[in-house]
Design an enzyme around this catalytic site. Structure first.
Site, PDB file in Angstrom:
ATOM      1  CD  GLN A 112      54.491  42.885  47.959  1.00 40.87           C
ATOM      2  OE1 GLN A 112      54.803  44.031  47.701  1.00 40.87           O
ATOM      3  NE2 GLN A 112      53.564  42.230  47.253  1.00 40.87           N
ATOM      4  CG  HIS A 135      48.028  46.054  45.706  1.00 42.76           C
ATOM      5  ND1 HIS A 135      47.223  47.060  45.230  1.00 42.76           N
ATOM      6  CD2 HIS A 135      47.840  46.032  47.046  1.00 42.76           C
ATOM      7  CE1 HIS A 135      46.560  47.617  46.241  1.00 42.76           C
ATOM      8  NE2 HIS A 135      46.931  47.016  47.350  1.00 42.76           N
ATOM      9  CD  GLU A 191      13.961  35.246  48.444  1.00 42.28           C
ATOM     10  OE1 GLU A 191      14.251  36.089  47.571  1.00 42.28           O
ATOM     11  OE2 GLU A 191      13.410  34.156  48.169  1.00 42.28           O
ATOM     12  CG  ASP A 243      49.659  43.905  49.350  1.00 43.44           C
ATOM     13  OD1 ASP A 243      50.468  43.764  48.420  1.00 43.44           O
ATOM     14  OD2 ASP A 243      48.487  44.266  49.179  1.00 43.44           O
ATOM     15  CB  THR A 244      50.894  41.561  55.494  1.00 50.77           C
ATOM     16  OG1 THR A 244      50.620  40.220  55.040  1.00 50.77           O
ATOM     17  CG2 THR A 244      49.581  42.340  55.540  1.00 50.77           C
ATOM     18  N   GLY A 277      44.692  34.314  39.939  1.00 53.60           N
ATOM     19  CA  GLY A 277      45.790  33.626  39.271  1.00 53.60           C
ATOM     20  C   GLY A 277      45.371  32.412  38.468  1.00 53.60           C
ATOM     21  CB  SER A 335      10.627  40.281  37.454  1.00 53.80           C
ATOM     22  OG  SER A 335      10.858  40.881  38.720  1.00 53.80           O
ATOM     23  CD  GLU A 373      16.855  34.324  44.894  1.00 57.58           C
ATOM     24  OE1 GLU A 373      16.596  35.387  44.283  1.00 57.58           O
ATOM     25  OE2 GLU A 373      15.984  33.573  45.354  1.00 57.58           O
ATOM     26  CG  ASP A 410      42.941  46.961  45.022  1.00 59.83           C
ATOM     27  OD1 ASP A 410      42.439  46.197  44.196  1.00 59.83           O
ATOM     28  OD2 ASP A 410      43.411  46.576  46.115  1.00 59.83           O
TER      29      ASP A 410
END
Length: 331
Positions: free
Chosen positions: A86, A108, A227, A83-84, A134, A252, A231, A191
């Protein structure tokens, strides 16, 4: 409900005789290019000479050229550079090559929605955004599948902008899963909001806050890392597969009760108010202006924040712990 298009709604023949120019052979560019070529489309690539993208495109047999030359030859141009970059690429190389009847496409909406690129009124402007990285887009195509995508039309000079965009989506394999209709504004704003408040900013800040809380309370950094960070993949994979309900079914009862009863204490009204403020800054263009100026100034704030986060204890501890996980080591 959103309008969704599938294979039967997309006519690939609309791309017959058209030359598709892809700007950038990076994460998305390599997949779009190869999928389109395998679908029978004529594809040319614009890249900077000597870059990794140039070398990769050459290695798999594409016609390569600089962006200004490509713009003169292509009927459909899709901007898949970062984007930066384009705006600069467009103004220096693409704009002067556009002629009436061309299609300018994006994956985008940032540069169109915030006025960084303003195409001439006699070209179609549309978007096809696959909802996956991609490499997955390419892999799914080779497996006769595809990811969902979104389609949007910003400017319909020909009266066929959406149909051509849908044909393009079929060419890269997305119509096998479904293509959801949206607008450039909706895609861009949702987005950015998702990245800032949940997927990137929200999650990374939540992980660091949880880690800091445990370590400051005297728990070992290694245990805290497992933790609140390690996970997370288990939980995300379950949500990805079957939504929040499937995740809660799989954990659980203790964890599920903690989810229902304590989660809203973390994401409380103050957090929701801040989310609303962040969304307002996206909607009124404040964030876009800030990010554009940040890039023009050489990214001083971005670089400082990046250095600070790279030195956070969770990154140092995590780097050590991942050495224990042989399956994560790069080949």
């Amino acid at each position: 409900m959103a309008k969704i298009y599938y294979d039967k709604d997309c006519n690939l023949k609309l791309l017959d005789g058209k030359t598709i120019g892809i700007v950038g052979f990076g994460s998305q560019g390599h997949a779009h290019a190869q999928n389109l070529r395998d679908s029978g489309c004529k594809v040319i690539i614009a890249e900077a000479k000597g870059t990794e993208g140039w070398k990769s495109a050459k290695a798999v047999g594409f016609d390569l050229m600089l962006a200004d030359e490509m713009a003169k030859k292509a009927d459909i141009i899709i901007m898949l550079a970062p984007d930066t970059l384009q705006q600069k690429i467009y103004h220096q190389s693409i704009e002067k090559g556009l002629v009436k009847g061309n299609t300018l496409m994006f994956a985008h909406g940032f540069n169109i929605h915030y006025g960084q690129i303003v195409p001439p009124p006699d070209v179609d402007v549309s978007m096809i955004a696959p909802k996956c990285p991609g490499h997955m887009l390419r892999q799914l195509y080779t497996e006769q599948a595809g990811p969902p995508a979104i389609v949007a039309v910003h400017q319909d000079a020909s009266g066929q902008a959406k149909n051509v965009a849908l044909a393009y989506a079929k060419g890269i394999g997305c119509s096998r899963a479904g293509i959801i209709e949206t607008t450039f504004a909706e895609e861009t704003e949702t987005d950015l909001f998702g990245e800032q408040t949940v997927l990137c900013g929200g999650i990374s800040s939540l992980i660091k806050a949880g880690f800091d809380t445990l370590v400051e309370a005297g728990y070992q950094p290694e245990i805290a890392y497992f933790e609140v960070c390690h996970e997370l993949k288990l939980i995300i994979d379950l949500i990805y597969k079957g939504g929040l309900g499937y995740m809660r079914y799989s954990i659980s009862d203790t964890a599920e009760y903690g989810d229902y009863s304590r989660g809203p204490r973390i994401i409380d009204d103050m957090v929701r108010d801040e989310m609303a403020q962040i969304l307002a800054e996206i909607q009124d263009g404040s964030f876009a202006k800030e990010w554009i100026l940040e890039n023009q100034a050489g990214r001083p704030v971005y670089n400082a924040l990046k250095r600070m986060d790279e030195e956070h204890p969770i990154e140092l501890v995590g780097r050590e712990l991942r050495q224990m996980m042989a399956w994560l080591k790069k080949k």
